[in-house]
Design a protein around this motif. Structure first.
Motif, PDB file in Angstrom:
ATOM      1  N   ALA A 156      12.381   0.802  16.985  1.00  0.00           N
ATOM      2  CA  ALA A 156      13.290   0.880  18.125  1.00  0.00           C
ATOM      3  C   ALA A 156      14.717   0.518  17.749  1.00  0.00           C
ATOM      4  CB  ALA A 156      12.802  -0.039  19.241  1.00  0.00           C
ATOM      5  N   THR A 157      14.892  -0.220  16.647  1.00  0.00           N
ATOM      6  CA  THR A 157      16.230  -0.643  16.237  1.00  0.00           C
ATOM      7  C   THR A 157      16.401  -0.479  14.731  1.00  0.00           C
ATOM      8  OG1 THR A 157      15.594  -2.959  15.823  1.00  0.00           O
ATOM      9  CG2 THR A 157      16.261  -2.386  18.078  1.00  0.00           C
ATOM     10  N   ARG A 158      17.652  -0.360  14.335  1.00  0.00           N
ATOM     11  CA  ARG A 158      17.967  -0.294  12.910  1.00  0.00           C
ATOM     12  C   ARG A 158      17.600  -1.602  12.219  1.00  0.00           C
ATOM     13  NH1 ARG A 158      17.965   0.428   8.379  1.00  0.00           N
ATOM     14  NH2 ARG A 158      19.544   1.275   6.965  1.00  0.00           N
ATOM     15  N   GLU A 159      17.763  -2.710  12.934  1.00  0.00           N
ATOM     16  CA  GLU A 159      17.466  -4.013  12.346  1.00  0.00           C
ATOM     17  C   GLU A 159      15.979  -4.140  12.014  1.00  0.00           C
ATOM     18  OE1 GLU A 159      21.229  -3.907  14.187  1.00  0.00           O
ATOM     19  OE2 GLU A 159      19.268  -3.500  15.099  1.00  0.00           O
ATOM     20  N   ARG A 160      15.101  -3.616  12.893  1.00  0.00           N
ATOM     21  CA  ARG A 160      13.669  -3.682  12.610  1.00  0.00           C
ATOM     22  C   ARG A 160      13.345  -2.891  11.350  1.00  0.00           C
ATOM     23  NH1 ARG A 160       9.448  -6.609  12.406  1.00  0.00           N
ATOM     24  NH2 ARG A 160      10.193  -6.190  10.314  1.00  0.00           N
ATOM     25  N   LEU A 161      13.941  -1.715  11.215  1.00  0.00           N
ATOM     26  CA  LEU A 161      13.681  -0.902  10.024  1.00  0.00           C
ATOM     27  C   LEU A 161      14.174  -1.595   8.762  1.00  0.00           C
ATOM     28  CD1 LEU A 161      12.616   1.911   9.073  1.00  0.00           C
ATOM     29  CD2 LEU A 161      15.007   2.671   9.147  1.00  0.00           C
ATOM     30  N   ALA A 162      15.298  -2.297   8.877  1.00  0.00           N
ATOM     31  CA  ALA A 162      15.907  -2.924   7.698  1.00  0.00           C
ATOM     32  C   ALA A 162      15.064  -4.069   7.149  1.00  0.00           C
ATOM     33  CB  ALA A 162      17.307  -3.428   8.040  1.00  0.00           C
ATOM     34  N   ARG A 163      14.240  -4.687   7.987  1.00  0.00           N
ATOM     35  CA  ARG A 163      13.412  -5.818   7.549  1.00  0.00           C
ATOM     36  C   ARG A 163      12.029  -5.287   7.202  1.00  0.00           C
ATOM     37  NH1 ARG A 163      14.890  -7.624  12.502  1.00  0.00           N
ATOM     38  NH2 ARG A 163      12.702  -8.010  13.084  1.00  0.00           N
ATOM     39  N   LEU A 164      11.767  -5.119   5.914  1.00  0.00           N
ATOM     40  CA  LEU A 164      10.481  -4.569   5.479  1.00  0.00           C
ATOM     41  C   LEU A 164       9.855  -5.508   4.459  1.00  0.00           C
ATOM     42  CD1 LEU A 164       8.442  -2.253   5.569  1.00  0.00           C
ATOM     43  CD2 LEU A 164       9.720  -1.159   3.714  1.00  0.00           C
ATOM     44  N   SER A 165       8.768  -6.138   4.871  1.00  0.00           N
ATOM     45  CA  SER A 165       7.998  -6.999   3.982  1.00  0.00           C
ATOM     46  C   SER A 165       6.558  -6.896   4.439  1.00  0.00           C
ATOM     47  CB  SER A 165       8.493  -8.452   4.064  1.00  0.00           C
ATOM     48  OG  SER A 165       7.703  -9.295   3.258  1.00  0.00           O
ATOM     49  N   TYR A 166       5.708  -6.328   3.587  1.00  0.00           N
ATOM     50  CA  TYR A 166       4.363  -6.020   4.068  1.00  0.00           C
ATOM     51  C   TYR A 166       3.293  -6.484   3.093  1.00  0.00           C
ATOM     52  CZ  TYR A 166       4.416  -1.916   0.899  1.00  0.00           C
ATOM     53  OH  TYR A 166       4.469  -1.088  -0.198  1.00  0.00           O
ATOM     54  N   ASP A 167       2.060  -6.502   3.589  1.00  0.00           N
ATOM     55  CA  ASP A 167       0.884  -6.873   2.804  1.00  0.00           C
ATOM     56  C   ASP A 167       0.481  -5.661   1.967  1.00  0.00           C
ATOM     57  OD1 ASP A 167      -1.777  -7.337   1.920  1.00  0.00           O
ATOM     58  OD2 ASP A 167      -2.152  -8.689   3.606  1.00  0.00           O
ATOM     59  N   PHE A 168       0.850  -5.676   0.697  1.00  0.00           N
ATOM     60  CA  PHE A 168       0.680  -4.509  -0.181  1.00  0.00           C
ATOM     61  C   PHE A 168      -0.780  -4.064  -0.259  1.00  0.00           C
ATOM     62  CE2 PHE A 168       0.145  -2.332  -4.211  1.00  0.00           C
ATOM     63  CZ  PHE A 168       1.301  -1.571  -4.352  1.00  0.00           C
ATOM     64  N   ASP A 169      -1.683  -4.979  -0.565  1.00  0.00           N
ATOM     65  CA  ASP A 169      -3.090  -4.610  -0.756  1.00  0.00           C
ATOM     66  C   ASP A 169      -3.733  -4.145   0.546  1.00  0.00           C
ATOM     67  OD1 ASP A 169      -2.986  -5.188  -3.463  1.00  0.00           O
ATOM     68  OD2 ASP A 169      -3.621  -7.265  -3.185  1.00  0.00           O
ATOM     69  N   ARG A 170      -3.408  -4.799   1.641  1.00  0.00           N
ATOM     70  CA  ARG A 170      -4.000  -4.405   2.914  1.00  0.00           C
ATOM     71  C   ARG A 170      -3.491  -3.031   3.345  1.00  0.00           C
ATOM     72  NH1 ARG A 170      -3.581  -7.255   8.881  1.00  0.00           N
ATOM     73  NH2 ARG A 170      -5.184  -5.945   9.860  1.00  0.00           N
ATOM     74  N   LEU A 171      -2.190  -2.807   3.227  1.00  0.00           N
ATOM     75  CA  LEU A 171      -1.648  -1.516   3.627  1.00  0.00           C
ATOM     76  C   LEU A 171      -2.196  -0.413   2.729  1.00  0.00           C
ATOM     77  CD1 LEU A 171       0.214  -0.092   5.602  1.00  0.00           C
ATOM     78  CD2 LEU A 171       2.083  -0.397   3.968  1.00  0.00           C
ATOM     79  N   ARG A 172      -2.338  -0.695   1.455  1.00  0.00           N
ATOM     80  CA  ARG A 172      -2.899   0.293   0.541  1.00  0.00           C
ATOM     81  C   ARG A 172      -4.313   0.688   0.961  1.00  0.00           C
ATOM     82  NH1 ARG A 172      -6.099   0.313  -4.068  1.00  0.00           N
ATOM     83  NH2 ARG A 172      -5.592   1.989  -5.556  1.00  0.00           N
ATOM     84  N   ALA A 173      -5.132  -0.293   1.308  1.00  0.00           N
ATOM     85  CA  ALA A 173      -6.504  -0.008   1.721  1.00  0.00           C
ATOM     86  C   ALA A 173      -6.532   0.819   3.006  1.00  0.00           C
ATOM     87  CB  ALA A 173      -7.269  -1.316   1.910  1.00  0.00           C
ATOM     88  N   LEU A 174      -5.678   0.478   3.954  1.00  0.00           N
ATOM     89  CA  LEU A 174      -5.611   1.242   5.202  1.00  0.00           C
ATOM     90  C   LEU A 174      -5.187   2.684   4.940  1.00  0.00           C
ATOM     91  CD1 LEU A 174      -3.846  -1.415   7.455  1.00  0.00           C
ATOM     92  CD2 LEU A 174      -6.173  -0.535   7.781  1.00  0.00           C
ATOM     93  N   MET A 175      -4.229   2.872   4.054  1.00  0.00           N
ATOM     94  CA  MET A 175      -3.738   4.208   3.755  1.00  0.00           C
ATOM     95  C   MET A 175      -4.786   5.043   3.026  1.00  0.00           C
ATOM     96  SD  MET A 175       0.194   3.232   2.764  1.00  0.00           S
ATOM     97  CE  MET A 175       0.679   4.913   2.352  1.00  0.00           C
ATOM     98  N   LEU A 176      -5.480   4.429   2.080  1.00  0.00           N
ATOM     99  CA  LEU A 176      -6.524   5.165   1.369  1.00  0.00           C
ATOM    100  C   LEU A 176      -7.626   5.609   2.326  1.00  0.00           C
ATOM    101  CD1 LEU A 176      -6.821   3.034  -1.895  1.00  0.00           C
ATOM    102  CD2 LEU A 176      -5.953   5.384  -1.703  1.00  0.00           C
ATOM    103  N   ALA A 177      -7.955   4.780   3.292  1.00  0.00           N
ATOM    104  CA  ALA A 177      -8.999   5.131   4.256  1.00  0.00           C
ATOM    105  C   ALA A 177      -8.599   6.325   5.108  1.00  0.00           C
ATOM    106  CB  ALA A 177      -9.318   3.926   5.143  1.00  0.00           C
TER     107      ALA A 177
END
Length: 295
Positions: free
Chosen positions: A180-201
């Protein structure tokens, strides 16, 4: 710049979607990969270390292309083959044009046939335009979106309701999530292994995280996590740009004839600019940008 790797073929290195080598997304290009098997291609891609390296081999029989300008093109991240990669396609087209001149090219890729046009030379490099395979989108339930938001550390109320979550395809699958905002997009810090597993699924190549500029509805700022390729974030993602163009057209969020500008890689210090063009009566999405050698 080209380089003979210690234990492999000659690898060219280009920055795609940038007029300067310090910007854009770096890609490796092997112009003569005939005789290389999958393991050899993957090994080269891992040594190069870019998000993708492209491998060129002779065209399949029957490929409709100008004489001497049709090729087979495959793409490998450091950890796996991907069905389609826009920035490596742009880099390959620029590398071929440096040897054969500008004009039309046709690539047979695992995702389908991709026509490419290389037009003249801009400051620093040629302008390359690729035409995607036919795009489409898939609905995704809110309950299925929730784990992705949780892995990203995003809250549902931080999404832009005018750009609903969808899985978008134009050669590879991407989950589109709009901030919804540029500020939200600018802050990116995520759980690498969890997101990878979700994406592979879900057989996803990247997440296409976007913010639509409130001052100009044809301008988008985008970021693309790419943990399935062993990369935290892509600085320019042509395949996701094509998928986004198809998503916007299918949902009626842009006119049938539209020219969009995507800014990516700013937070990574590798600013990139991708142009997305929709043409009335044409199912393809056209993505263009500059490409220059890294040297």
């Amino acid at each position: 710049m080209d380089e003979r790797d210690v234990e492999g073929p000659r690898v060219l290195r280009y920055a795609a979607f940038s007029a300067v080598p310090e910007g854009g997304n770096p890609a490796g290009v092997v112009l003569d990969a005939a005789g290389m098997d999958d393991a050899a291609m993957l090994a080269v891609a891992a040594r190069v270390g870019y998000s993708e390296t492209a491998f060129v081999t002779p065209p399949p029989e029957g490929l409709a292309a100008p004489e001497g300008r049709g090729f087979t093109l495959r793409f490998f991240s450091p950890v796996a083959e991907v069905p389609f990669c826009g920035h490596a396609t742009v880099a390959t087209a620029a590398a071929l044009a440096a040897r054969t001149g500008p004009g039309e090219l046709v690539f047979a890729t695992p995702a389908g046939t991709v026509p490419v046009s290389v037009a003249g030379t801009e400051a620093g490099g040629p302008r390359v335009t690729l035409g995607s395979v036919a795009p489409h989108t898939e609905d995704i339930a809110g309950a299925d979106v929730a784990p992705f938001l949780d892995a990203l550390g995003w809250r549902p109320q931080e999404l832009d309701a005018s750009l609903p979550p969808r899985i978008a395809y134009a050669g590879a699958r991407h989950l589109v999530l709009a901030a919804a905002t540029r500020e939200r997009l600018a802050r990116l810090s995520y759980d690498f292994d969890r997101l990878r597993a979700l994406m592979l699924a879900r057989d996803l190549t990247t997440l296409q995280l976007v913010w639509r500029d409130t001052r100009d509805a044809t301008v988008f700022h985008v970021r693309d996590p790419f943990p399935v390729g062993g990369v935290v974030e892509d600085p320019a993602t042509g395949a996701a740009a094509a998928a986004l163009g198809g998503y916007l057209r299918e949902l009626g969020l842009v006119p049938d004839d539209a020219r969009l500008t995507l800014h990516q890689g700013v937070e990574l210090g590798r600013p990139s600019e991708l142009t997305v063009e929709l043409r009335q009566g044409d199912t393809r999405v056209y993505v263009s940008g500059a490409a220059v050698p890294i040297g």
